[in-house]
Enzyme design. Structure first.
Site, PDB file in Angstrom:
ATOM      1  N   ASP A  83       0.822  -1.208   0.000  1.00  0.00           N
ATOM      2  CA  ASP A  83       0.000   0.000   0.000  1.00  0.00           C
ATOM      3  C   ASP A  83       0.854   1.255   0.000  1.00  0.00           C
ATOM      4  O   ASP A  83       2.032   1.233   0.369  1.00  0.00           O
ATOM      5  CB  ASP A  83      -0.953   0.007   1.192  1.00  0.00           C
ATOM      6  CG  ASP A  83      -0.240   0.142   2.530  1.00  0.00           C
ATOM      7  OD1 ASP A  83       0.778  -0.549   2.723  1.00  0.00           O
ATOM      8  OD2 ASP A  83      -0.701   0.924   3.382  1.00  0.00           O
ATOM      9  N   GLU A 176       0.309  -1.271   5.580  1.00  0.00           N
ATOM     10  CA  GLU A 176       1.310  -0.798   6.535  1.00  0.00           C
ATOM     11  C   GLU A 176       1.106   0.670   6.842  1.00  0.00           C
ATOM     12  O   GLU A 176       1.295   1.106   7.987  1.00  0.00           O
ATOM     13  CB  GLU A 176       2.718  -1.041   5.981  1.00  0.00           C
ATOM     14  CG  GLU A 176       3.843  -0.804   6.974  1.00  0.00           C
ATOM     15  CD  GLU A 176       4.401   0.618   6.967  1.00  0.00           C
ATOM     16  OE1 GLU A 176       5.248   0.923   7.821  1.00  0.00           O
ATOM     17  OE2 GLU A 176       3.981   1.426   6.096  1.00  0.00           O
TER      18      GLU A 176
END
Length: 407
Positions: A83, A176
């Protein structure tokens, strides 16, 4: 060493929008991360030589490169996240600046620019190939540079069986950036002696200390009456929020702290006279100081309620992650190896605390010590993000050196 597929691989990855969503209740938080893992990463993991490749419900794409030397009995993992941060990631259009001349870099036609007068880090990179944004999006080097570097290292090891290495486990995970990606990490399934997140910044970063982190959600209950007759009756919830904030140490803010100094960070305030909410994050390195910060916030809330004579301030504290130093310092093998490999490569290790957290912060407390090594990104999380191709190549060198280490 140069790696012919590294740049194209990285450019392919960053053009996929994998922005996470902190308001989502799914894992991963966005469908784009699922699609990126299943349609892009997993097929490529198989192409570069990883075996037993699979996708878990926790959002992690996992693969293994078996050892080719029975004397190298370690099992080492490498982890990067898919991400990107909370900034526009749609339509990423990277610029490749070859043989950077040390001057100002115009970011496409956006009107924004990378100027060494503003970004001193550029002074390290004359003569190198820089990948930048066009000024309208972030780049996504955090952490697609890490993914590209791990993938390229596996590709090189597969093509060069003369390089003897231990068993390698690879994990590419979600979310994350919103702090929940590793919550469902399956340490038993990953099954390594130790791992590295390839999620750091400039050349040489080697990190095994992070913040301990908590979130604080405050609710302030007011009492709204007409302001003309408010005396002795009105309780302004917004004023309560201000009063609470003003009782925190005024210098313990992110913009006034550095190094090992912790802070309170006011993230959001919303509300009206009747009701208000405030969100904070709390950060510190030492366990006692971290606990003291949380206790201080609770003490302020209790004091205000006592003075108000009613329960108008509600505080909800949630621990998010802890300083992984507590785990890693018990056995410094992963640090010793990474440091030795970098020095052999002529890279000066930069061992400093991370004023933040990584997936390794949580994974370390799951039983897999997981420090962080450099991936190359600079100015991460925004339009001024960039990365040096040469630093990415050195990250690949470092990964290869770690798995081949015989000490």
């Amino acid at each position: 060493m140069t790696y012919p597929n590294l740049l194209d691989r990285f450019l392919t990855y960053v053009k996929v929008n994998t922005r996470s969503d902190e308001h989502s209740t799914t894992t991963p938080s966005t469908q784009s991360q699922v699609d990126f893992a299943t349609n892009v990463l997993i097929p490529e993991m198989k192409r570069v030589g990883l075996q037993n490749v699979y996708y878990l419900p926790n959002g992690f794409a996992i693969g293994t490169l078996p050892a080719n030397d029975p004397s190298l009995t370690r099992k080492i993992g490498f982890i990067s996240h898919m991400d990107t941060a909370d900034f526009n990631a749609e339509g990423v259009n990277p610029q490749v600046i070859e043989n950077y001349d040390g001057g100002v870099i115009e970011l496409g036609n956006s009107g924004f620019k990378l100027d060494p007068a503003d970004f001193k880090s550029l002074e390290k990179y004359p003569g190198q190939t820089l990948i930048t944004t066009d000024g309208t999006t972030l780049l996504g080097a955090d952490d697609k540079s890490g993914i590209a570097e791990i993938m390229t290292a596996i590709e090189y090891l597969t093509a060069h069986p003369e390089i003897k290495h231990c068993e390698i486990r690879v994990g590419f995970g979600p979310d994350e950036e919103i702090g929940v990606g590793a919550n469902k990490f399956d340490a038993e399934d990953f099954d390594v002696d130790f791992a590295y997140t390839v999620d750091g910044g400039p050349l040489g970063e080697l990190q095994y200390e992070t913040f301990s982190a908590a979130g604080a959600e405050l609710h302030f209950q007011g009492r709204n009456v007409h302001p003309g007759t408010a005396k002795g009756q009105m309780v302004n919830a917004l004023q309560l929020a201000i009063d609470f904030h003003n009782q925190l140490p005024e210098n313990d803010r992110p913009e006034l702290t550095e190094g090992y100094q912790g802070f309170y960070h006011l993230m959001d305030v919303t509300g009206s006279v009747e009701e208000a909410r405030a969100s904070y994050i709390i950060r510190d390195f030492e366990k006692d100081a971290f606990e003291a910060r949380k206790a201080s916030m609770q003490s302020i809330a209790d004091k205000m309620n006592a003075e108000l004579g009613s329960y108008r301030v509600t505080l909800n504290l949630t621990d998010q992650y802890y300083n992984m130093k507590e785990v890693i310092e018990k056995d410094m093998t992963p640090i010793t190896i990474a440091k030795a490999v970098m020095e052999d490569l002529g890279i000066t290790p930069i061992i400093e605390p991370i004023r933040g957290g990584t997936d390794g912060s949580k994974i370390s407390f799951m039983g897999i010590p997981t420090p962080n090594i450099f991936a190359g990104g600079e100015n991460m999380h925004g339009r001024f993000e960039y990365v040096s191709l040469q630093t990415m190549e050195r990250a690949v060198d470092t990964i290869i050196g770690i798995v081949a280490y015989k000490g």
